[in-house]
Design a protein around this motif. Structure first.
Motif, PDB file in Angstrom:
ATOM      1  N   GLU A  33      31.290  57.782  73.248  1.00  0.00           N
ATOM      2  CA  GLU A  33      29.369  58.611  72.193  1.00  0.00           C
ATOM      3  C   GLU A  33      28.888  56.703  71.823  1.00  0.00           C
ATOM      4  OE1 GLU A  33      31.890  61.287  71.191  1.00  0.00           O
ATOM      5  OE2 GLU A  33      31.593  63.180  72.839  1.00  0.00           O
ATOM      6  N   ILE A  34      29.951  56.522  71.106  1.00  0.00           N
ATOM      7  CA  ILE A  34      29.370  55.370  69.756  1.00  0.00           C
ATOM      8  C   ILE A  34      28.756  54.248  71.020  1.00  0.00           C
ATOM      9  CG2 ILE A  34      29.729  53.295  69.553  1.00  0.00           C
ATOM     10  CD1 ILE A  34      33.106  54.995  68.662  1.00  0.00           C
ATOM     11  N   LEU A  35      29.145  53.866  72.353  1.00  0.00           N
ATOM     12  CA  LEU A  35      28.386  53.192  73.043  1.00  0.00           C
ATOM     13  C   LEU A  35      26.196  53.321  72.916  1.00  0.00           C
ATOM     14  CD1 LEU A  35      31.206  52.056  75.162  1.00  0.00           C
ATOM     15  CD2 LEU A  35      29.694  50.956  73.698  1.00  0.00           C
ATOM     16  N   ARG A  36      26.764  55.182  73.604  1.00  0.00           N
ATOM     17  CA  ARG A  36      25.124  55.536  73.580  1.00  0.00           C
ATOM     18  C   ARG A  36      24.072  55.544  72.734  1.00  0.00           C
ATOM     19  NH1 ARG A  36      24.877  60.709  73.687  1.00  0.00           N
ATOM     20  NH2 ARG A  36      22.811  60.915  75.464  1.00  0.00           N
ATOM     21  N   SER A  37      25.052  55.178  70.830  1.00  0.00           N
ATOM     22  CA  SER A  37      24.176  55.050  70.046  1.00  0.00           C
ATOM     23  C   SER A  37      23.983  53.974  70.301  1.00  0.00           C
ATOM     24  CB  SER A  37      25.349  55.222  68.798  1.00  0.00           C
ATOM     25  OG  SER A  37      24.700  55.132  68.065  1.00  0.00           O
ATOM     26  N   THR A  38      24.702  53.076  70.128  1.00  0.00           N
ATOM     27  CA  THR A  38      24.574  51.701  69.977  1.00  0.00           C
ATOM     28  C   THR A  38      23.510  51.057  70.455  1.00  0.00           C
ATOM     29  OG1 THR A  38      26.325  50.073  71.514  1.00  0.00           O
ATOM     30  CG2 THR A  38      27.149  51.079  69.225  1.00  0.00           C
ATOM     31  N   ARG A  39      24.007  51.039  71.955  1.00  0.00           N
ATOM     32  CA  ARG A  39      22.285  50.807  72.711  1.00  0.00           C
ATOM     33  C   ARG A  39      21.109  51.686  72.695  1.00  0.00           C
ATOM     34  NH1 ARG A  39      22.711  53.930  78.226  1.00  0.00           N
ATOM     35  NH2 ARG A  39      22.292  55.387  77.909  1.00  0.00           N
ATOM     36  N   SER A  40      21.001  52.254  71.277  1.00  0.00           N
ATOM     37  CA  SER A  40      19.689  52.514  71.134  1.00  0.00           C
ATOM     38  C   SER A  40      19.519  52.986  69.644  1.00  0.00           C
ATOM     39  CB  SER A  40      19.281  53.974  71.649  1.00  0.00           C
ATOM     40  OG  SER A  40      18.320  54.184  71.421  1.00  0.00           O
ATOM     41  N   HIS A  41      19.297  51.754  69.048  1.00  0.00           N
ATOM     42  CA  HIS A  41      19.154  51.028  67.527  1.00  0.00           C
ATOM     43  C   HIS A  41      20.413  52.278  67.086  1.00  0.00           C
ATOM     44  CE1 HIS A  41      16.589  49.018  68.091  1.00  0.00           C
ATOM     45  NE2 HIS A  41      15.193  49.316  69.253  1.00  0.00           N
ATOM     46  N   GLY A  42      21.536  52.713  67.452  1.00  0.00           N
ATOM     47  CA  GLY A  42      22.660  52.854  66.156  1.00  0.00           C
ATOM     48  C   GLY A  42      21.960  54.419  66.150  1.00  0.00           C
TER      49      GLY A  42
END
Length: 374
Positions: free
Chosen positions: A203-212
């Protein structure tokens, strides 16, 4: 005759997927990326998979995800002194400090016996890099990580399908990263992946790859640091064919690598070659050679291959002491003697699946030509 390090050979599946993407008028991250993530995960039983724009971005996002678990700017991530520059760049870009450990000259991998002495109260992770497709000693590294309560990132960019003690690489660490550059077994032109068995990291990685962004969605609610690391559907369209053909490509490359190793056994007194042990299944990333005697003159050897149209690449070099980009850390030549030796005396040649028998025999002949001369 020209022996390239890697050659692209896309077929009907890739063409069909590309046309489908164009017909649907959607080329950024979309359904093809999701399909690629799912099928990649099925291939090696990785539960969660987040496609990235490159292997470097995969490493970067793996590092950035550690902030959600208490890491602070300036904390340390341990990695081998010898590697392609991307992991060190990713650690630095994520605002961590890379801490380097020397390698084993024959395996080219981090020496686990030298890791503990580099661990401090600022250590947050150990990045184990499976160099040339040979798995690191992941049982020892996992034990060290557990002892000191730090995370393990497996950089498997060169190790698609490799196994250590019966388990695919990527199943030993908290996170694993992959590259789909043209030299690797699966190619998406550029592209990468972070795989994990943990939903929280996913879930964190899906966020970090798209500007957080929150939950990786398009709404402008940025809850953590991130950048644009997304793969696009055009790239995923190519990668889907690679997944479909993976074991055919793997076995063809393995056959090529084994042929070169078998027909250079008589040269083992002169050089270290790829090392596959009983408990390993190495990924056939490349045919690696490190001169045992530096008097054989690496640059003369390198030029001998290039003049004979055999594309070869240096075995990376010691990141902290042989690359000016990391001089800011103030390491001095001689601190990492094994990595430095390989950096001065090692190179690798491609074993891609489109090499012919004539190509392989040509490489063997040119290798023997050189050692006969010296």
């Amino acid at each position: 005759m020209k022996i390239e390090f890697g050659v692209l050979g896309f077929g009907e599946t890739a063409r069909r997927n590309l046309l489908d993407t164009l017909d649907n008028n959607w080329v950024t991250m979309g359904p093809k990326v999701k399909e690629f993530e799912d099928k990649w995960g099925e291939l090696f039983k990785y539960r969660y998979n987040v496609a990235m724009s490159s292997g470097t971005d995969a490493d970067f996002n793996a590092c950035v995800s550690l902030y959600d678990f208490g890491a602070k700017v300036g904390d340390e991530i341990i990695m081998p002194a010898l590697s392609f520059i991307a992991p060190a760049n990713a650690i630095r870009a994520a605002q961590f400090t890379p801490v380097f450990v020397d390698i084993n000259r024959q395996t080219l991998n981090i020496d686990p016996n030298k890791i503990e002495e580099k661990i401090t109260n600022k250590t947050r992770a150990i990045m184990a890099i499976h160099t040339m497709g040979k798995p690191c000693e992941m049982d020892k590294i996992a034990d060290i990580a557990k002892k000191f309560d730090v995370y393990v990132i497996e950089d498997a960019c060169e190790a698609h399908g490799a196994q250590f003690k019966g388990r695919f690489v990527g199943h030993w660490g908290d996170l694993s990263t992959f590259s789909f550059f043209s030299a690797h077994l699966i190619c998406t032109a550029e592209g990468g992946m972070v795989s994990t068995q943990r939903q929280d990291f996913y879930e964190i990685l899906r966020s970090t790859r798209s500007h957080g962004r929150k939950d990786g969605q398009a709404y402008f609610d940025h809850i953590r640091f991130g950048v644009n690391s997304k793969m696009n559907d055009l790239e995923a369209s190519l990668g889907l064919e690679g997944v479909e053909q993976f074991w055919n490509i793997f076995n063809a490359r393995k056959k090529n690598l084994n042929y070169l190793l078998e027909h250079t056994k008589d040269l083992e007194e002169f050089a270290y070659f790829n090392c596959e042990e009983e408990h390993d299944v190495n990924c056939p990333h490349a045919f690696s050679l490190t001169l045992k005697n530096p008097d054989f003159d690496y640059w003369h050897f390198y030029n001998h291959l290039q003049v004979n149209s055999i594309h070869c690449k240096r075995n990376f070099g010691s990141v902290p002491t042989q690359h000016k980009a990391f001089a800011y850390l103030n390491h001095t030549l001689g601190e990492f003697p094994e990595a430095e030796y390989v950096g001065n005396n090692g190179l690798h040649i491609g074993v891609h699946h489109l090499l012919s028998q004539e190509n392989l025999d040509y490489v063997v002949e040119r290798l023997h030509d050189y050692f006969k001369k010296v």
